[in-house]
Design a protein around this motif. Sequence first.
Motif, PDB file in Angstrom:
ATOM      1  N   PHE A  37      -0.049  10.463  -0.888  1.00  0.00           N
ATOM      2  CA  PHE A  37       0.039   9.037  -0.597  1.00  0.00           C
ATOM      3  C   PHE A  37       0.061   8.274  -1.917  1.00  0.00           C
ATOM      4  O   PHE A  37      -0.371   8.795  -2.947  1.00  0.00           O
ATOM      5  CB  PHE A  37      -1.165   8.582   0.237  1.00  0.00           C
ATOM      6  CG  PHE A  37      -1.231   9.256   1.577  1.00  0.00           C
ATOM      7  CD1 PHE A  37      -1.782  10.522   1.722  1.00  0.00           C
ATOM      8  CD2 PHE A  37      -0.729   8.627   2.706  1.00  0.00           C
ATOM      9  CE1 PHE A  37      -1.819  11.156   2.955  1.00  0.00           C
ATOM     10  CE2 PHE A  37      -0.765   9.242   3.944  1.00  0.00           C
ATOM     11  CZ  PHE A  37      -1.307  10.509   4.061  1.00  0.00           C
ATOM     12  N   ARG A  38       0.549   7.053  -1.857  1.00  0.00           N
ATOM     13  CA  ARG A  38       0.536   6.237  -3.067  1.00  0.00           C
ATOM     14  C   ARG A  38       0.217   4.798  -2.716  1.00  0.00           C
ATOM     15  O   ARG A  38       0.536   4.324  -1.627  1.00  0.00           O
ATOM     16  CB  ARG A  38       1.875   6.311  -3.806  1.00  0.00           C
ATOM     17  CG  ARG A  38       3.052   5.701  -3.058  1.00  0.00           C
ATOM     18  CD  ARG A  38       4.350   5.964  -3.824  1.00  0.00           C
ATOM     19  NE  ARG A  38       5.515   5.387  -3.173  1.00  0.00           N
ATOM     20  CZ  ARG A  38       6.764   5.559  -3.576  1.00  0.00           C
ATOM     21  NH1 ARG A  38       7.025   6.330  -4.648  1.00  0.00           N
ATOM     22  NH2 ARG A  38       7.775   4.987  -2.928  1.00  0.00           N
ATOM     23  N   GLN A  39      -0.445   4.138  -3.644  1.00  0.00           N
ATOM     24  CA  GLN A  39      -0.780   2.740  -3.447  1.00  0.00           C
ATOM     25  C   GLN A  39      -0.542   1.983  -4.738  1.00  0.00           C
ATOM     26  O   GLN A  39      -1.158   2.279  -5.772  1.00  0.00           O
ATOM     27  CB  GLN A  39      -2.229   2.580  -2.995  1.00  0.00           C
ATOM     28  CG  GLN A  39      -2.568   1.157  -2.590  1.00  0.00           C
ATOM     29  CD  GLN A  39      -3.839   1.062  -1.794  1.00  0.00           C
ATOM     30  OE1 GLN A  39      -4.715   1.926  -1.879  1.00  0.00           O
ATOM     31  NE2 GLN A  39      -3.955   0.019  -0.998  1.00  0.00           N
ATOM     32  N   ALA A  40       0.355   1.028  -4.650  1.00  0.00           N
ATOM     33  CA  ALA A  40       0.632   0.141  -5.779  1.00  0.00           C
ATOM     34  C   ALA A  40      -0.218  -1.111  -5.632  1.00  0.00           C
ATOM     35  O   ALA A  40      -0.640  -1.449  -4.513  1.00  0.00           O
ATOM     36  CB  ALA A  40       2.118  -0.207  -5.803  1.00  0.00           C
ATOM     37  N   PRO A  41      -0.485  -1.817  -6.721  1.00  0.00           N
ATOM     38  CA  PRO A  41      -1.307  -3.025  -6.646  1.00  0.00           C
ATOM     39  C   PRO A  41      -0.744  -4.024  -5.634  1.00  0.00           C
ATOM     40  O   PRO A  41       0.448  -4.328  -5.645  1.00  0.00           O
ATOM     41  CB  PRO A  41      -1.233  -3.581  -8.071  1.00  0.00           C
ATOM     42  CG  PRO A  41      -1.003  -2.392  -8.922  1.00  0.00           C
ATOM     43  CD  PRO A  41      -0.111  -1.500  -8.104  1.00  0.00           C
ATOM     44  N   ASP A  90       8.284   3.443  -8.107  1.00  0.00           N
ATOM     45  CA  ASP A  90       7.427   4.587  -7.804  1.00  0.00           C
ATOM     46  C   ASP A  90       6.060   4.457  -8.463  1.00  0.00           C
ATOM     47  O   ASP A  90       5.168   5.269  -8.219  1.00  0.00           O
ATOM     48  CB  ASP A  90       8.084   5.888  -8.273  1.00  0.00           C
ATOM     49  CG  ASP A  90       9.346   6.226  -7.515  1.00  0.00           C
ATOM     50  OD1 ASP A  90      10.325   6.664  -8.153  1.00  0.00           O
ATOM     51  OD2 ASP A  90       9.365   6.059  -6.276  1.00  0.00           O
ATOM     52  N   THR A  91       5.885   3.451  -9.305  1.00  0.00           N
ATOM     53  CA  THR A  91       4.619   3.248  -9.988  1.00  0.00           C
ATOM     54  C   THR A  91       3.512   2.982  -8.973  1.00  0.00           C
ATOM     55  O   THR A  91       3.630   2.096  -8.126  1.00  0.00           O
ATOM     56  CB  THR A  91       4.715   2.067 -10.963  1.00  0.00           C
ATOM     57  OG1 THR A  91       5.649   2.404 -12.002  1.00  0.00           O
ATOM     58  CG2 THR A  91       3.363   1.747 -11.579  1.00  0.00           C
ATOM     59  N   ALA A  92       2.439   3.771  -9.048  1.00  0.00           N
ATOM     60  CA  ALA A  92       1.328   3.656  -8.085  1.00  0.00           C
ATOM     61  C   ALA A  92       0.255   4.671  -8.460  1.00  0.00           C
ATOM     62  O   ALA A  92       0.470   5.536  -9.306  1.00  0.00           O
ATOM     63  CB  ALA A  92       1.815   3.912  -6.662  1.00  0.00           C
TER      64      ALA A  92
END
Length: 123
Positions: A37-41, A90-92
């Motif tokens: 999973f990923r979470q960006a600000p 994709d930054t996260a």
Amino acid sequence: EVQLEESGGGLVQTGGSLRLSCAASGVTGDDYAIGWFRQAPGKDNEGVSCIKSSDNSTWFADSVKGRFAISSDSAKRLVYLQMNSLKPEDTAVYSCAATASYYGPSARSYDYWGQGTQVTVSS
């Protein structure tokens, strides 16, 4: 006790590649799923990919299909997320999670989580 630890994050330029690793200790049995999973600000936690241990079934979010690959070494309880053609979006913070009762992209269905690793893609 199940523990998950991610590694492999970092800073990469657009178009570059990274391979994330998820080490899962304390996972018993042969039928479980590991998800990434990923979470960006300012954004929700997003399912990226998952793999099912029993038959190596995989799932990918549309946003990463064709660019990311997931694989596992069941004997070592390791799951890898190979990320190619990376984009700034994709930054996260990328986290892996485990469950024995579900296979899919819903974060709420996973029982155990790692701390996450930062992936930053510069433009």
